[in-house]
Design a protein around this motif. Structure first.
Motif, mmCIF file in Angstrom:
data_model
loop_
_atom_site.group_PDB
_atom_site.id
_atom_site.type_symbol
_atom_site.label_atom_id
_atom_site.label_comp_id
_atom_site.label_asym_id
_atom_site.label_seq_id
_atom_site.Cartn_x
_atom_site.Cartn_y
_atom_site.Cartn_z
ATOM 1 N N HIS A 133 21.060 37.483 8.313
ATOM 2 C CA HIS A 133 20.952 37.234 6.867
ATOM 3 C C HIS A 133 19.495 37.226 6.416
ATOM 4 C CE1 HIS A 133 20.739 34.671 3.236
ATOM 5 N NE2 HIS A 133 21.890 35.250 2.930
ATOM 6 N N ASP A 134 18.600 36.656 7.253
ATOM 7 C CA ASP A 134 17.199 36.485 6.863
ATOM 8 C C ASP A 134 16.359 37.734 7.067
ATOM 9 O OD1 ASP A 134 17.865 33.871 6.272
ATOM 10 O OD2 ASP A 134 17.117 33.060 8.176
ATOM 11 N N ASN A 135 16.582 38.435 8.182
ATOM 12 C CA ASN A 135 15.737 39.587 8.529
ATOM 13 C C ASN A 135 16.598 40.598 9.263
ATOM 14 O OD1 ASN A 135 13.860 41.431 9.540
ATOM 15 N ND2 ASN A 135 12.282 39.867 9.821
ATOM 16 N N PHE A 136 17.261 41.443 8.496
ATOM 17 C CA PHE A 136 18.245 42.386 9.026
ATOM 18 C C PHE A 136 17.673 43.310 10.106
ATOM 19 C CE2 PHE A 136 20.502 46.446 8.699
ATOM 20 C CZ PHE A 136 21.815 46.047 8.847
ATOM 21 N N PRO A 137 16.599 44.068 9.829
ATOM 22 C CA PRO A 137 16.094 45.002 10.849
ATOM 23 C C PRO A 137 15.617 44.311 12.124
ATOM 24 C CG PRO A 137 15.197 45.535 8.686
ATOM 25 C CD PRO A 137 15.844 44.193 8.570
ATOM 26 N N ARG A 138 14.902 43.210 11.970
ATOM 27 C CA ARG A 138 14.355 42.520 13.137
ATOM 28 C C ARG A 138 15.464 41.965 14.022
ATOM 29 N NH1 ARG A 138 11.980 42.294 17.387
ATOM 30 N NH2 ARG A 138 11.145 40.313 18.129
ATOM 31 N N THR A 139 16.542 41.480 13.420
ATOM 32 C CA THR A 139 17.641 40.906 14.196
ATOM 33 C C THR A 139 18.320 41.971 15.045
ATOM 34 O OG1 THR A 139 18.013 39.265 12.472
ATOM 35 C CG2 THR A 139 19.786 39.605 14.056
ATOM 36 N N ILE A 140 18.564 43.132 14.470
ATOM 37 C CA ILE A 140 19.201 44.210 15.228
ATOM 38 C C ILE A 140 18.294 44.672 16.362
ATOM 39 C CG2 ILE A 140 20.035 46.587 15.106
ATOM 40 C CD1 ILE A 140 21.107 46.009 12.368
ATOM 41 N N GLU A 141 16.994 44.790 16.093
ATOM 42 C CA GLU A 141 16.067 45.198 17.139
ATOM 43 C C GLU A 141 16.046 44.193 18.284
ATOM 44 O OE1 GLU A 141 12.204 46.062 15.668
ATOM 45 O OE2 GLU A 141 12.869 47.736 14.420
#
Length: 269
Positions: A133-141
């Protein structure tokens, strides 16, 4: 009209459906397609809501299984990696007569750690949901990096996985996917699964500990397990020779209902 991305290729006579994991798409199989194609008629699917099947909204596990099965050939071999293993397993439970064999890769019937059951700690999964929810790209990475942790080809494999991700994906679909991983428990249901069943693990997997293999060997004595040494969550990428040898061995038996123990498989000589 909402359509499910479904690509068919290969020269073999046996239908083989491959389902990817959370956050990715069917292109994850690119590294082994050319080697599987002579043996199978391959069906490469983007799960509902993922990749080129983005027209779907968030779905339950049962709903995803129904959508995929509706487009599938009859009497196919099914393989599901990670979360895709839950979808393939649900299909085998719902329509066992349509599944000649089930293969799960780096998957668990219960991804969440519970008591003595090894898995991902609930607070870690809850943290991923908040971070998504907070940081979509960073979480997936970060999630993709965990899949290759501790293996020799980690940097190369992580780079490839990240190249498959579209940050235009539906956040609600990804959130529901994490909920499926967090809450699903198919241990009891799959104990009565009637189809031939092979489970493949990596001994360095940070998401699905290989101890799951041993526990399920006892709980599901008619199934087969294989642990690939020095592999993490993506054994088909890091150890394609060993992985493909297992797939071919399992699929080419005269009678897929004949069970052979493959526990603690260490590699192909």
């Amino acid at each position: 009209m909402t359509t499910l991305y479904w690509h068919t290729c290969g020269e073999g006579k046996r239908d083989f459906v491959l389902l990817h994991g959370w956050g990715l798409n069917a292109d994850v199989w690119h590294c082994i397609i050319n080697r599987l194609a002579p043996h199978f008629r391959l069906h490469l699917v983007d799960l509902p809501g993922y990749g080129r099947s983005s027209g779907y909204g968030d779905m339950s596990l049962s709903e995803m299984a129904t959508v995929v099965l509706n487009q599938a050939p009859e009497k196919a071999l099914w393989l599901g990696w990670s979360m895709g293993g839950l979808v393939a397993s649900q299909i085998a439970l719902n329509q066992p007569e349509q599944v000649i064999g089930l293969i799960t890769v780096s998957s668990s019937p219960c991804f969440s750690a519970q008591g003595d059951w090894p898995g991902i700690r609930p607070e870690i999964l809850a943290g991923f949901k908040q971070q998504l929810h907070d940081n979509f790209p960073r979480t997936i990475e970060r999630f993709l990096s965990l899949q290759t942790l501790g293996i020799a080809s980690a940097r190369k494999d992580t780079t490839f996985l990240k190249s498959l991700v579209s940050y235009q994906q539906n956040a609600e679909v990804l959130m529901r996917g994490l909920e499926i991983v967090q809450t699903t428990d198919l241990r009891s249901a799959l104990a009565h699964c009637s189809v031939p069943f092979l489970r493949i693990y990596g001994d360095r997997d940070e998401l699905v500990p290989s101890r799951v293999a041993t526990l399920l060997d006892g709980a599901w004595p008619t199934t087969q397990s294989a642990i690939i040494d020095n592999a993490a969550h993506v054994p088909f990428m890091s150890h394609p020779d060993d992985f493909l040898a297992l797939i071919i061995y399992f699929s080419q038996r005269d009678d897929l209902h004949y069970t052979v123990r493959l526990s603690s498989y260490g590699g192909v000589g």
